[in-house]
Design an enzyme around this catalytic site. Structure first.
Site, PDB file in Angstrom:
ATOM      1  N   SER A   8       0.836  -1.204   0.000  1.00 54.02           N
ATOM      2  CA  SER A   8       0.000   0.000   0.000  1.00 54.02           C
ATOM      3  C   SER A   8       0.870   1.253   0.000  1.00 54.02           C
ATOM      4  O   SER A   8       1.633   1.493   0.943  1.00 54.02           O
ATOM      5  CB  SER A   8      -0.908   0.016   1.229  1.00 54.02           C
ATOM      6  OG  SER A   8      -1.450   1.313   1.382  1.00 54.02           O
ATOM      7  N   HIS A  33      -1.269  -1.356  -4.237  1.00 55.29           N
ATOM      8  CA  HIS A  33      -2.517  -0.965  -3.569  1.00 55.29           C
ATOM      9  C   HIS A  33      -2.564   0.552  -3.379  1.00 55.29           C
ATOM     10  O   HIS A  33      -1.653   1.146  -2.802  1.00 55.29           O
ATOM     11  CB  HIS A  33      -2.576  -1.683  -2.212  1.00 55.29           C
ATOM     12  CG  HIS A  33      -3.867  -1.536  -1.474  1.00 55.29           C
ATOM     13  ND1 HIS A  33      -4.956  -2.355  -1.706  1.00 55.29           N
ATOM     14  CD2 HIS A  33      -4.241  -0.676  -0.499  1.00 55.29           C
ATOM     15  CE1 HIS A  33      -5.942  -2.001  -0.901  1.00 55.29           C
ATOM     16  NE2 HIS A  33      -5.538  -0.987  -0.157  1.00 55.29           N
ATOM     17  N   ASP A  35      -4.898   3.701  -1.896  1.00 57.89           N
ATOM     18  CA  ASP A  35      -5.997   4.008  -0.980  1.00 57.89           C
ATOM     19  C   ASP A  35      -6.537   5.402  -1.248  1.00 57.89           C
ATOM     20  O   ASP A  35      -5.840   6.391  -1.029  1.00 57.89           O
ATOM     21  CB  ASP A  35      -5.497   3.937   0.463  1.00 57.89           C
ATOM     22  CG  ASP A  35      -5.171   2.511   0.867  1.00 57.89           C
ATOM     23  OD1 ASP A  35      -6.097   1.689   0.924  1.00 57.89           O
ATOM     24  OD2 ASP A  35      -3.986   2.216   1.104  1.00 57.89           O
ATOM     25  N   MET A  37      -9.252   8.145  -0.137  1.00 57.22           N
ATOM     26  CA  MET A  37     -10.125   8.495   0.998  1.00 57.22           C
ATOM     27  C   MET A  37     -10.729   9.872   0.779  1.00 57.22           C
ATOM     28  O   MET A  37     -10.047  10.772   0.291  1.00 57.22           O
ATOM     29  CB  MET A  37      -9.296   8.526   2.281  1.00 57.22           C
ATOM     30  CG  MET A  37      -8.516   7.264   2.550  1.00 57.22           C
ATOM     31  SD  MET A  37      -7.538   7.463   4.049  1.00 57.22           S
ATOM     32  CE  MET A  37      -6.610   5.933   4.020  1.00 57.22           C
ATOM     33  N   HIS A  66      -8.437   0.936  -3.868  1.00 54.04           N
ATOM     34  CA  HIS A  66      -9.363   0.759  -2.747  1.00 54.04           C
ATOM     35  C   HIS A  66     -10.052   2.104  -2.484  1.00 54.04           C
ATOM     36  O   HIS A  66      -9.431   3.022  -1.958  1.00 54.04           O
ATOM     37  CB  HIS A  66      -8.526   0.296  -1.537  1.00 54.04           C
ATOM     38  CG  HIS A  66      -9.294   0.141  -0.262  1.00 54.04           C
ATOM     39  ND1 HIS A  66      -8.661  -0.009   0.962  1.00 54.04           N
ATOM     40  CD2 HIS A  66     -10.624   0.107  -0.001  1.00 54.04           C
ATOM     41  CE1 HIS A  66      -9.564  -0.131   1.913  1.00 54.04           C
ATOM     42  NE2 HIS A  66     -10.771  -0.060   1.362  1.00 54.04           N
ATOM     43  N   MET A  68     -12.260   4.359  -0.477  1.00 53.58           N
ATOM     44  CA  MET A  68     -12.907   4.571   0.828  1.00 53.58           C
ATOM     45  C   MET A  68     -13.664   5.880   0.735  1.00 53.58           C
ATOM     46  O   MET A  68     -13.292   6.899   1.315  1.00 53.58           O
ATOM     47  CB  MET A  68     -11.844   4.621   1.933  1.00 53.58           C
ATOM     48  CG  MET A  68     -11.331   3.250   2.313  1.00 53.58           C
ATOM     49  SD  MET A  68      -9.770   3.335   3.200  1.00 53.58           S
ATOM     50  CE  MET A  68      -8.665   3.348   1.796  1.00 53.58           C
ATOM     51  N   MET A 141     -11.268  -5.770   5.796  1.00 49.98           N
ATOM     52  CA  MET A 141     -10.492  -4.779   6.543  1.00 49.98           C
ATOM     53  C   MET A 141     -10.184  -5.336   7.920  1.00 49.98           C
ATOM     54  O   MET A 141     -11.090  -5.653   8.693  1.00 49.98           O
ATOM     55  CB  MET A 141     -11.288  -3.468   6.684  1.00 49.98           C
ATOM     56  CG  MET A 141     -11.491  -2.695   5.401  1.00 49.98           C
ATOM     57  SD  MET A 141      -9.979  -2.334   4.483  1.00 49.98           S
ATOM     58  CE  MET A 141      -9.013  -1.427   5.694  1.00 49.98           C
ATOM     59  N   GLY A 146      -8.882   4.102   7.133  1.00 50.48           N
ATOM     60  CA  GLY A 146      -8.613   5.538   7.268  1.00 50.48           C
ATOM     61  C   GLY A 146      -7.147   5.851   7.531  1.00 50.48           C
ATOM     62  O   GLY A 146      -6.670   6.909   7.154  1.00 50.48           O
ATOM     63  N   PHE A 147      -6.453   4.920   8.160  1.00 47.82           N
ATOM     64  CA  PHE A 147      -5.074   5.193   8.546  1.00 47.82           C
ATOM     65  C   PHE A 147      -4.218   3.933   8.424  1.00 47.82           C
ATOM     66  O   PHE A 147      -4.703   2.829   8.674  1.00 47.82           O
ATOM     67  CB  PHE A 147      -5.010   5.683  10.008  1.00 47.82           C
ATOM     68  CG  PHE A 147      -5.839   6.918  10.230  1.00 47.82           C
ATOM     69  CD1 PHE A 147      -5.314   8.184   9.970  1.00 47.82           C
ATOM     70  CD2 PHE A 147      -7.151   6.816  10.650  1.00 47.82           C
ATOM     71  CE1 PHE A 147      -6.091   9.319  10.146  1.00 47.82           C
ATOM     72  CE2 PHE A 147      -7.945   7.949  10.831  1.00 47.82           C
ATOM     73  CZ  PHE A 147      -7.408   9.203  10.578  1.00 47.82           C
ATOM     74  N   GLY A 148      -2.954   4.163   8.093  1.00 47.19           N
ATOM     75  CA  GLY A 148      -1.996   3.065   8.124  1.00 47.19           C
ATOM     76  C   GLY A 148      -1.437   2.918   9.533  1.00 47.19           C
ATOM     77  O   GLY A 148      -1.705   3.740  10.411  1.00 47.19           O
ATOM     78  N   GLY A 149      -0.698   1.850   9.745  1.00 47.01           N
ATOM     79  CA  GLY A 149       0.033   1.672  10.998  1.00 47.01           C
ATOM     80  C   GLY A 149      -0.793   1.263  12.197  1.00 47.01           C
ATOM     81  O   GLY A 149      -0.335   1.383  13.337  1.00 47.01           O
ATOM     82  N   ASP A 179      -6.507  -6.324   4.489  1.00 44.88           N
ATOM     83  CA  ASP A 179      -5.901  -4.988   4.517  1.00 44.88           C
ATOM     84  C   ASP A 179      -5.892  -4.436   5.940  1.00 44.88           C
ATOM     85  O   ASP A 179      -6.949  -4.193   6.519  1.00 44.88           O
ATOM     86  CB  ASP A 179      -6.734  -4.079   3.591  1.00 44.88           C
ATOM     87  CG  ASP A 179      -6.128  -2.716   3.385  1.00 44.88           C
ATOM     88  OD1 ASP A 179      -5.039  -2.441   3.914  1.00 44.88           O
ATOM     89  OD2 ASP A 179      -6.767  -1.922   2.663  1.00 44.88           O
ATOM     90  N   GLY A 180      -4.669  -4.237   6.461  1.00 45.32           N
ATOM     91  CA  GLY A 180      -4.528  -3.586   7.765  1.00 45.32           C
ATOM     92  C   GLY A 180      -3.755  -4.416   8.764  1.00 45.32           C
ATOM     93  O   GLY A 180      -4.121  -5.547   9.068  1.00 45.32           O
ATOM     94  N   GLY A 181      -2.636  -3.857   9.234  1.00 41.65           N
ATOM     95  CA  GLY A 181      -1.857  -4.533  10.273  1.00 41.65           C
ATOM     96  C   GLY A 181      -1.191  -5.819   9.822  1.00 41.65           C
ATOM     97  O   GLY A 181      -0.888  -6.689  10.640  1.00 41.65           O
ATOM     98  N   GLY A 201       1.203  -1.916   4.211  1.00 35.94           N
ATOM     99  CA  GLY A 201       1.674  -0.550   4.053  1.00 35.94           C
ATOM    100  C   GLY A 201       2.904  -0.284   4.876  1.00 35.94           C
ATOM    101  O   GLY A 201       4.042  -0.385   4.398  1.00 35.94           O
ATOM    102  N   SER A 202       2.694   0.048   6.152  1.00 33.71           N
ATOM    103  CA  SER A 202       3.837   0.438   6.983  1.00 33.71           C
ATOM    104  C   SER A 202       4.842  -0.691   7.161  1.00 33.71           C
ATOM    105  O   SER A 202       6.049  -0.432   7.228  1.00 33.71           O
ATOM    106  CB  SER A 202       3.377   0.978   8.337  1.00 33.71           C
ATOM    107  OG  SER A 202       2.235   0.337   8.769  1.00 33.71           O
TER     108      SER A 202
HETATM  109  C1  DX5 Z   1      -6.196   1.766   5.631  1.00 33.55           C
HETATM  110  C2  DX5 Z   1      -5.804   1.364   4.260  1.00 33.55           C
HETATM  111  C3  DX5 Z   1      -4.661   0.431   4.186  1.00 33.55           C
HETATM  112  C4  DX5 Z   1      -3.392   0.911   4.825  1.00 33.55           C
HETATM  113  C5  DX5 Z   1      -2.829  -0.272   5.530  1.00 33.55           C
HETATM  114  O1  DX5 Z   1      -7.413   2.387   5.601  1.00 33.55           O
HETATM  115  O2  DX5 Z   1      -6.872   0.765   3.575  1.00 33.55           O
HETATM  116  O3  DX5 Z   1      -4.426  -0.028   2.862  1.00 33.55           O
HETATM  117  O4  DX5 Z   1      -2.446   1.418   3.933  1.00 33.55           O
HETATM  118  O5  DX5 Z   1      -1.765   0.144   6.279  1.00 33.55           O
HETATM  119  P1  DX5 Z   1      -0.954  -0.837   7.233  1.00 33.55           P
HETATM  120  O6  DX5 Z   1      -0.448  -1.969   6.409  1.00 33.55           O
HETATM  121  O7  DX5 Z   1       0.132   0.061   7.748  1.00 33.55           O
HETATM  122  O8  DX5 Z   1      -1.903  -1.288   8.312  1.00 33.55           O
HETATM  123 ZN    ZN Z   2      -6.447  -0.178   1.572  1.00 32.75          ZN
END
Ligand code: DX5
Ligand code: ZN
Length: 223
Positions: A8, A33, A35, A37, A66, A68, A141, A146-149, A179-181, A201-202
């Site tokens: 991502s 990927h 994102d 928003m 993706h 959102m 999800m 909404g946020f990475g990390g 997607d996420g964590g 992502g992160s």
């Molecule tokens: C969050 C995004 C993700 C995000 C994941 O809303 O949809 O794609 O980049 O980030 P990580 O991998 O850091 O959880």
């Molecule tokens: Zn995403």
């Protein structure tokens, strides 16, 4: 079969986005990927369609977009079809944002893209019972979008198992994407539970060697 890895770009260096896209091009990643928003469906604003178009020009991997955003049907066309160089390859919309999900999925496919449906953490897999055969990819999800990390929500593993059972029971060809964590630990559990594709992502972009991290995720074997 190996798992599909979709880094991502939300966690990329936006001052050097081209450099990070080139890194993903060189890597073992399968998709990229993106994102999008809108600050309404999720409490954050990322980037929009002009950025997707620029990335598409240099990307050598399919774009996994993706959305959102509320009323995603207003944007599925992007005013273009997949024959145009700016269109995504896979376009995912949120079930929670789509009043006429079936119609919107058909619109996405008519434009030559694969159609994805994302589920927020609170949304049960059972809501897909009557639409699963029309979906190319379900994006579960495993954090609130909404946020990475953010930290992985453990219950997502149960949702993957339930979704896999639904796909098998209906003889569907839907892929399961998470997607996420995602990291090596959660990734391994997800693959064991039946995930086909992992977004990260992160974990990728904040690692010392993002290319090696992508290769490591790619090595998490499915059965
Ligand atoms: C969050 C995004 C993700 C995000 C994941 O809303 O949809 O794609 O980049 O980030 P990580 O991998 O850091 O959880
Ligand atoms: Zn995403």
């Amino acid at each position: 079969m190996s798992v599909i890895v979709s880094p991502s770009l939300l966690a990329a260096d936006f001052m050097n986005l081209g450099k990070d896209v080139e890194m993903v091009n060189r890597s073992k990643a399968d998709w990229i990927h993106l994102d999008i928003m809108d600050g309404v469906f999720v409490p954050n604003i990322s980037y929009g369609l002009p950025v997707v178009s620029q990335i598409k020009k240099i990307a050598r991997k399919p774009l996994d977009v993706h959305l959102m955003i509320v009323q995603p049907e207003r944007y599925v066309g992007f005013g273009m079809t997949v024959q145009d160089k700016n269109a995504p390859d896979l376009l995912t919309i949120h079930l929670e944002a789509s009043t006429h999900l079936h119609r919107t999925l058909q619109q996405i496919k008519a434009l030559g893209m694969k159609a994805g449906v994302a589920l927020n953490p609170h949304t049960p897999v059972s809501l897909l019972e009557d639409i699963i055969q029309d979906i190319d990819v379900v994006l579960i999800m495993s954090v609130n979008p909404g946020f990475g990390g953010q930290s992985f929500i453990e219950h997502s593993l149960e949702k993957v198992k339930k979704l896999k059972a639904l796909i098998q029971a209906t003889h569907s060809h839907t892929l399961i994407e998470i997607d996420g964590g995602v990291n090596f630990e959660t990734g391994r559990e997800l693959v064991a539970a039946g995930a086909n594709a992992l977004v990260a992502g992160s974990f990728v972009f904040k690692s010392e060697d993002p290319e090696a991290t992508i290769a490591g995720l790619k090595n998490l074997k499915t059965e």
